[in-house]
Design a protein around this motif. Structure first.
Motif, PDB file in Angstrom:
ATOM      1  N   GLY A  90      39.083  45.317  74.971  1.00 29.81           N
ATOM      2  CA  GLY A  90      38.661  46.506  73.700  1.00 29.81           C
ATOM      3  C   GLY A  90      39.755  46.626  74.445  1.00 29.81           C
ATOM      4  O   GLY A  90      41.110  47.829  72.931  1.00 29.81           O
ATOM      5  N   ILE A 137      35.136  51.785  69.046  1.00 29.42           N
ATOM      6  CA  ILE A 137      34.895  51.133  69.218  1.00 29.42           C
ATOM      7  C   ILE A 137      33.469  50.639  70.518  1.00 29.42           C
ATOM      8  O   ILE A 137      34.250  50.608  71.955  1.00 29.42           O
ATOM      9  CB  ILE A 137      35.798  49.127  69.437  1.00 29.42           C
ATOM     10  CG1 ILE A 137      35.751  49.146  67.647  1.00 29.42           C
ATOM     11  CG2 ILE A 137      34.320  47.996  69.501  1.00 29.42           C
ATOM     12  CD1 ILE A 137      36.479  48.445  67.208  1.00 29.42           C
ATOM     13  N   LEU A 187      44.336  40.497  60.052  1.00 30.08           N
ATOM     14  CA  LEU A 187      43.477  41.430  60.639  1.00 30.08           C
ATOM     15  C   LEU A 187      43.102  41.940  58.937  1.00 30.08           C
ATOM     16  O   LEU A 187      43.170  43.358  58.375  1.00 30.08           O
ATOM     17  CB  LEU A 187      44.299  42.328  60.425  1.00 30.08           C
ATOM     18  CG  LEU A 187      43.932  43.716  61.546  1.00 30.08           C
ATOM     19  CD1 LEU A 187      43.078  43.571  62.918  1.00 30.08           C
ATOM     20  CD2 LEU A 187      45.043  44.935  62.742  1.00 30.08           C
ATOM     21  N   MET A 234      39.443  42.938  59.330  1.00 27.82           N
ATOM     22  CA  MET A 234      38.133  43.321  59.508  1.00 27.82           C
ATOM     23  C   MET A 234      37.401  44.515  58.753  1.00 27.82           C
ATOM     24  O   MET A 234      36.917  44.769  58.701  1.00 27.82           O
ATOM     25  CB  MET A 234      38.217  43.067  60.829  1.00 27.82           C
ATOM     26  CG  MET A 234      38.492  42.565  61.824  1.00 27.82           C
ATOM     27  SD  MET A 234      40.180  41.155  61.955  1.00 27.82           S
ATOM     28  CE  MET A 234      40.396  40.544  63.831  1.00 27.82           C
ATOM     29  N   GLU A 235      38.620  45.852  58.520  1.00 31.31           N
ATOM     30  CA  GLU A 235      38.802  46.966  58.385  1.00 31.31           C
ATOM     31  C   GLU A 235      38.941  46.977  56.630  1.00 31.31           C
ATOM     32  O   GLU A 235      37.747  47.809  56.163  1.00 31.31           O
ATOM     33  CB  GLU A 235      39.688  47.785  59.099  1.00 31.31           C
ATOM     34  CG  GLU A 235      40.085  48.050  60.415  1.00 31.31           C
ATOM     35  CD  GLU A 235      39.299  47.928  61.766  1.00 31.31           C
ATOM     36  OE1 GLU A 235      37.934  48.372  60.469  1.00 31.31           O
ATOM     37  OE2 GLU A 235      39.101  47.535  62.533  1.00 31.31           O
ATOM     38  N   ARG A 256      36.000  48.275  62.910  1.00 33.41           N
ATOM     39  CA  ARG A 256      35.854  46.669  63.217  1.00 33.41           C
ATOM     40  C   ARG A 256      36.795  46.216  64.513  1.00 33.41           C
ATOM     41  O   ARG A 256      36.378  45.187  65.250  1.00 33.41           O
ATOM     42  CB  ARG A 256      36.328  45.452  61.548  1.00 33.41           C
ATOM     43  CG  ARG A 256      34.418  46.253  60.632  1.00 33.41           C
ATOM     44  CD  ARG A 256      33.761  46.407  61.875  1.00 33.41           C
ATOM     45  NE  ARG A 256      32.350  45.865  61.202  1.00 33.41           N
ATOM     46  CZ  ARG A 256      32.154  47.118  60.101  1.00 33.41           C
ATOM     47  NH1 ARG A 256      31.913  48.616  60.725  1.00 33.41           N
ATOM     48  NH2 ARG A 256      30.644  47.634  59.788  1.00 33.41           N
ATOM     49  N   ASN A 257      38.087  46.752  64.924  1.00 31.40           N
ATOM     50  CA  ASN A 257      38.460  46.137  65.490  1.00 31.40           C
ATOM     51  C   ASN A 257      39.983  47.168  65.617  1.00 31.40           C
ATOM     52  O   ASN A 257      39.968  48.299  65.337  1.00 31.40           O
ATOM     53  CB  ASN A 257      40.191  44.877  64.648  1.00 31.40           C
ATOM     54  CG  ASN A 257      40.826  43.839  65.674  1.00 31.40           C
ATOM     55  OD1 ASN A 257      42.438  44.771  65.848  1.00 31.40           O
ATOM     56  ND2 ASN A 257      40.755  42.973  66.044  1.00 31.40           N
ATOM     57  N   GLU A 258      40.399  47.087  67.309  1.00 33.03           N
ATOM     58  CA  GLU A 258      40.569  48.082  68.239  1.00 33.03           C
ATOM     59  C   GLU A 258      42.341  48.193  67.293  1.00 33.03           C
ATOM     60  O   GLU A 258      42.374  49.324  67.453  1.00 33.03           O
ATOM     61  CB  GLU A 258      40.890  47.885  69.734  1.00 33.03           C
ATOM     62  CG  GLU A 258      39.248  47.701  70.296  1.00 33.03           C
ATOM     63  CD  GLU A 258      38.673  46.345  70.143  1.00 33.03           C
ATOM     64  OE1 GLU A 258      37.471  46.073  70.917  1.00 33.03           O
ATOM     65  OE2 GLU A 258      38.694  45.346  69.458  1.00 33.03           O
ATOM     66  N   GLN A 259      43.146  47.176  67.151  1.00 35.25           N
ATOM     67  CA  GLN A 259      44.702  47.205  66.682  1.00 35.25           C
ATOM     68  C   GLN A 259      44.167  48.116  65.574  1.00 35.25           C
ATOM     69  O   GLN A 259      45.371  48.960  65.668  1.00 35.25           O
ATOM     70  CB  GLN A 259      44.792  46.384  66.760  1.00 35.25           C
ATOM     71  CG  GLN A 259      47.033  46.195  66.532  1.00 35.25           C
ATOM     72  CD  GLN A 259      47.480  44.774  66.135  1.00 35.25           C
ATOM     73  OE1 GLN A 259      47.054  44.130  66.773  1.00 35.25           O
ATOM     74  NE2 GLN A 259      47.381  44.786  64.936  1.00 35.25           N
ATOM     75  N   GLY A 260      42.987  47.564  64.631  1.00 29.14           N
ATOM     76  CA  GLY A 260      42.881  47.801  63.817  1.00 29.14           C
ATOM     77  C   GLY A 260      42.881  49.830  63.474  1.00 29.14           C
ATOM     78  O   GLY A 260      42.953  50.488  62.695  1.00 29.14           O
ATOM     79  N   GLU A 261      41.805  50.128  64.366  1.00 22.71           N
ATOM     80  CA  GLU A 261      41.211  51.281  64.505  1.00 22.71           C
ATOM     81  C   GLU A 261      42.565  52.689  64.872  1.00 22.71           C
ATOM     82  O   GLU A 261      42.948  53.507  64.145  1.00 22.71           O
ATOM     83  CB  GLU A 261      40.469  51.369  65.391  1.00 22.71           C
ATOM     84  CG  GLU A 261      41.049  52.081  67.230  1.00 22.71           C
ATOM     85  CD  GLU A 261      39.485  51.781  67.870  1.00 22.71           C
ATOM     86  OE1 GLU A 261      38.635  53.493  67.740  1.00 22.71           O
ATOM     87  OE2 GLU A 261      39.334  51.023  68.689  1.00 22.71           O
ATOM     88  N   ASN A 317      43.769  45.504  72.619  1.00 18.87           N
ATOM     89  CA  ASN A 317      44.157  45.354  71.750  1.00 18.87           C
ATOM     90  C   ASN A 317      44.350  46.426  71.169  1.00 18.87           C
ATOM     91  O   ASN A 317      44.933  46.506  70.108  1.00 18.87           O
ATOM     92  CB  ASN A 317      42.718  44.993  71.238  1.00 18.87           C
ATOM     93  CG  ASN A 317      42.255  43.585  70.526  1.00 18.87           C
ATOM     94  OD1 ASN A 317      42.886  42.794  71.433  1.00 18.87           O
ATOM     95  ND2 ASN A 317      40.794  43.515  70.853  1.00 18.87           N
TER      96      ASN A 317
END
Length: 637
Positions: free
Chosen positions: A107, A43, A488, A490-491, A76-81, A110
């Motif tokens: 970012g 991201i 969460l 977003m992914e 879509r989300n740094e934690q998610g990646e 996260n």
């Protein structure tokens, strides 16, 4: 006449050199090679868009001449990646992972939660948080946190306690030694976890003459540490001297790909094998010596045997608080521990006798050394009796036909019966892992994918993406609670964007089932654990307060996911077959009972209760807590 330079170089930015280096890194174990960094999640913001972002773009338009492409996915989300990268690494038995990059400040921060999850679970992820200017000309830059005590501390230092390796690249010359240590950590079976290389944004874009040989193909050989002769004899003697041994098999057994050896060891010796959340499936559920989950979220069979065990053989387990029932599970006053682990830090736990070795190598050696040994007929009969009794309870609690709302255990039972042996069920945190460890019957090491080391709500949706990328031929089913979904989701957009086919099972119960039950059992009356309409004077414990009507099904559709709403178990089964046949990501939405029923508990988890209170329920809970704590100990003898 000018002489040629001694070392051939190529001029690249630090970011470009990083990508060119990574596409040439491979891992190898047992003669099989694979790309170590399979792809990139990123991201972008001002901290990395012109650095690592430009390098990934250049690689996509003009792949590296000596290593090829670095596939890129936009999350879509740094934690998610980071969760997706962890799930990918777990599904490849830690032989591959993804890199993740994020911009400076929020970012990058996260990603800290994801880093902690990876390190706690002992799985490798590679993170590149962006940092402030190394030159300090723009200072403070947008989103920079200033520490008045020292100018070399940035918010990225928050990664240090949750990382297996941390470094910061302040000069281009530092890149090669740092990346070498990063690769070493990623491929170290004992010390792997989150590898964090912080990159100041100006350094990412800085050019340097890097040696060409830096970008030659490098294979990182993942070692299998053998069991030394002295440890082998010591371990075998302990097993022969035990009357009631039990194995606790953890994630290390699966990561070592030692399932076949574990089954052979159990069959040869008759020693029952229990499993942790990370280790379920290492031994098939229908194996005569498989007795299921142990500890706070375990089942009766394993826990009854663990209560009286005189030798606990830990294989690839970190002995989490849940596994040991907060140090109350193994009640025999003379119990001993024999711990097989590649990491000495874990092998010494519970004052255990340490066998520091690879699980597969150790099991092979022990089975051979113990030839002719078997547990007593009486103990073998007891194991068989406990297993049979628990399997009857498993069937009962997964076929409740609960009314008017299905129990979540009904859903789990249906999935367990319909999913293939090599399909993957994903879950994390809350009440569901507790029910799943007790009730799920896994026949293979890949089928049960539950994150319960860091117990991170929000893992399930990005994890589904990571698992499907790693195992494209498996059906991937992620079970998601409404609480997790709201943290969460977003992914789902990334999954739609990348056309990744996964199945989500959304259990809507309008609250936190796990914490609600925990709150109630500890005297706090489910306070603040249900989704109810707020307002002045709202009683947060009242079940008759109107439910907060959040339409999760409509929200999921808005991300581009196909949604099937069902109300009964028959409708659920039909919907699953429909989702299975589809080539699109699908969510099955079903409302379940917030209050269970759940499988019986035969263990304990230590959650402190207020010593003093004006609330009667809290007073009573504290007295019960004191009784449960009585057998608690460190297992030191």
């Amino acid at each position: 006449m000018m002489s040629k330079p001694l070392v051939e170089t190529v001029r690249l930015t630090v970011a470009q050199a990083t990508i060119r280096f990574l596409v040439n890194q491979y891992s190898e174990r047992d003669g099989v090679e694979q790309r170590l960094i399979a792809g990139a999640f990123g991201i972008f913001g001002h901290g990395n868009v012109a650095g690592l972002g430009q390098a990934l773009l250049q690689n996509e338009l003009d792949p590296e001449p000596d290593g090829g492409e670095m596939p890129y996915i936009m999350p879509r989300n740094e934690q998610g990646e980071v969760h997706a990268a962890s799930a990918y690494a777990k599904s490849t038995n830690r032989l591959q992972t993804y890199m993740c990059t994020a911009s400076i400040g929020p970012g990058s921060l996260n990603m800290v939660t994801g880093a902690a999850l990876a390190t706690t679970n002992r799985v490798p992820v590679l993170l590149f948080p962006s940092d402030q200017f190394a030159t300090r000309y723009p200072d403070p830059v947008l989103q920079q946190i200033e520490n008045p005590q020292t100018l070399d501390t940035t918010c990225n230092d928050a990664f240090r306690p949750v990382s297996a390796f941390f470094d910061r690249i302040n000069r281009p010359e530092q890149l090669l030694p740092s990346l070498m240590q990063a690769m070493r950590t990623l491929t170290d079976p004992a010390d792997t976890g989150a590898v964090v290389v912080a990159m100041p944004q100006d350094v990412q874009a800085e050019a340097f003459d890097f040696p060409v040989e830096m970008f030659n193909k490098r294979v990182w050989h993942i070692r299998r540490a053998p069991l030394d002769d002295a440890s082998l004899k010591r371990g075998a003697d302990l097993i022969r001297g035990a009357k009631r041994p039990i194995v606790v098999s953890g994630g290390g057994t699966i990561y070592s790909e030692a399932s076949e050896e574990l089954r052979a060891f159990a069959a040869a010796t008759g020693i029952p094998v229990s499993d942790t959340q990370a280790g379920k499936g290492a031994i098939n559920c229908d194996h005569p010596q498989s007795v299921g989950g142990v500890g706070s979220t375990g089942g009766d069979a394993a826990n009854h045997l663990a209560d009286k065990a005189d030798l606990v053989i830990g294989i690839g387990t970190r002995y989490s608080d849940f596994t040991t029932g907060s140090r109350t599970q193994f009640k025999n006053p003379d119990v001993k521990f024999l711990n097989i682990n590649v990491k000495a830090f874990d092998a010494v736990k519970n004052a255990g006798d340490m066998l520091v070795a690879d699980a597969r190598e150790a099991l092979t050696a022990l089975t051979k050394e113990l030839e002719g040994y078997s547990v007593s007929e009486d103990y073998a009969a007891e194991v068989a009796q406990e297993k049979e009794a628990w399997e009857k309870l498993v069937y009962k609690h997964t076929h409740l036909d609960n009314q008017p709302l299905p129990a979540q255990t009904d859903v789990f039972g249906a999935l367990n019966e319909m999913m293939g042996d090599n399909d993957v069920m994903i879950n994390a945190a809350g009440s569901m892992p507790g029910d799943l460890q007790a009730l799920w019957r896994a026949k293979t090491p890949v089928q049960y994918h539950v994150e319960y080391a860091f117990s991170c709500m929000g893992y399930e949706i990005p994890a589904a993406m990571g698992v499907k990328l790693a195992l494209p031929d498996s059906e991937v089913v992620s079970i998601v609670g409404d609480g997790t979904y709201q943290m969460l989701p977003m992914e789902l957009a990334t999954i739609t964007q990348e056309d990744i086919k996964v199945i989500f099972v959304l259990l809507q119960n309008y609250g936190y089932a796990s914490i609600g039950s925990l709150s109630e059992s500890h005297g706090s009356q489910r306070f603040g654990t249900t989704y109810r309409q707020g307002g002045t004077g709202t009683d947060h414990t009242a079940v008759n307060t109107p439910k907060l009507d959040v339409d999760i099904a409509a929200n999921a559709r808005s991300w581009g996911i196909d949604v099937i709403e069902v109300h009964t178990m028959e409708e659920f089964k039909d919907a699953y077959r429909q989702a299975e046949a589809s080539d699109r990501a699908t969510m099955i939405h079903i409302e379940t009972n917030l209050y269970g029923p759940n499988p019986p508990s035969s263990s304990w988890w230590d959650v402190p209760v207020s010593e003093v209170s004006r609330i009667e329920s809290t007073q009573q809970a504290y007295q019960e807590h004191l009784e449960y704590k009585k057998p608690q100990r460190h297992y030191l003898r």
